[in-house]
Design an enzyme around this catalytic site. Sequence first.
Site, PDB file in Angstrom:
ATOM      1  N   ASP A 281      -4.507   9.661   5.879  1.00 16.72           N
ATOM      2  CA  ASP A 281      -3.591   9.109   5.274  1.00 16.72           C
ATOM      3  C   ASP A 281      -2.309   8.997   4.149  1.00 16.72           C
ATOM      4  O   ASP A 281      -1.166   8.827   5.024  1.00 16.72           O
ATOM      5  CB  ASP A 281      -5.048   9.109   4.007  1.00 16.72           C
ATOM      6  CG  ASP A 281      -5.029   7.895   2.452  1.00 16.72           C
ATOM      7  OD1 ASP A 281      -4.487   7.515   2.207  1.00 16.72           O
ATOM      8  OD2 ASP A 281      -6.372   7.916   2.914  1.00 16.72           O
TER       9      ASP A 281
ATOM     10  N   ASN B 202       0.596  -1.171  -0.018  1.00 18.56           N
ATOM     11  CA  ASN B 202       0.069  -0.093  -0.021  1.00 18.56           C
ATOM     12  C   ASN B 202       1.027   1.343   0.235  1.00 18.56           C
ATOM     13  O   ASN B 202       1.517   1.357   0.354  1.00 18.56           O
ATOM     14  CB  ASN B 202      -0.984  -0.479   1.402  1.00 18.56           C
ATOM     15  CG  ASN B 202      -1.931   1.067   1.484  1.00 18.56           C
ATOM     16  OD1 ASN B 202      -2.785   0.874   0.392  1.00 18.56           O
ATOM     17  ND2 ASN B 202      -2.045   2.161   1.599  1.00 18.56           N
TER      18      ASN B 202
END
Length: 295
Positions: A199, A110
């Site tokens: 994030d 990710n």
Amino acid sequence: MSTPYVQTVNTNILGEGPHWRASTGDLYYVDIGRNAVHRYNPATGQNTKVNIGGAWGVSLVIPVEGENNRFVISNGHDLQFMVWDGISPEPSSLTTFASVEPEYPQARWNDGKCDRTSSETGQPTGALYRITQGEVSRMVVGITISNGIAWNSSNTLMYYIDTPTRRVDVFDYDITTGNISNRRPLYDFAAMGENGDPDGMTIDANGNLIVGCWGGSKMIHINPVTGQKIRTVNFPTSNITSGAFAGPNLSTLYVTSANVGLSEIELNSQPAAGSLFQVTNFGVTGQAAGNAYRP
């Protein structure tokens, strides 16, 4: 502060991982939802993309040092070398050089600047990895959704986000060995009353962090010394994912976003969801362009 934006040729389902390549003047980023890598050239306004195939696998793109058409990408559990001319809709080749965690079928790599995986099951089964010349080392376990990463200019600290913790953390960092230690919280979203979840992340020339807020419609600018927020930059859509400084002087901030996770009503009210945003009046420059991978 106004936030003029550039919408890409195709609105992204889940834009992520912007990486500025100063040598060619291109911004690379990914659309995880379409398993695609994009190349955007601010000078010409041209946006091209390459389709990797499969689904929900490509979450990072990093150029290989000294090779204009060769990149490191993630693809599910694999890290691969991709050969792409920057124009064609398909890569010339994909070659896997590292693979992790076959025991977790739903896990994947990710984000875009570090070597790590995330768990899509909501359980802390992911890990933070270090990749050194293809050698994989697991550094931290118990990770859920591994996200933003940045280093200070003296390379003594590494900043890191595991999104569900709702924190920005910091490690002591040893640039010689790549080892990290002494993890501690730096900015706690819950304690600070911050809406949204942290994030992706980048860092400016003053050593301050810029953190994308999923579900928060903003990026926040944080002083890591005081642990206080400097300011907020708002966007016309909810899910802001990451950012990178770009341009000849690293004075433009490019910000990725996503339209995934929004209801039909929210999508109708947020036509810019999934766009690539260009912040031209941020007031500070970036610390450095993205580092290339050295095989």
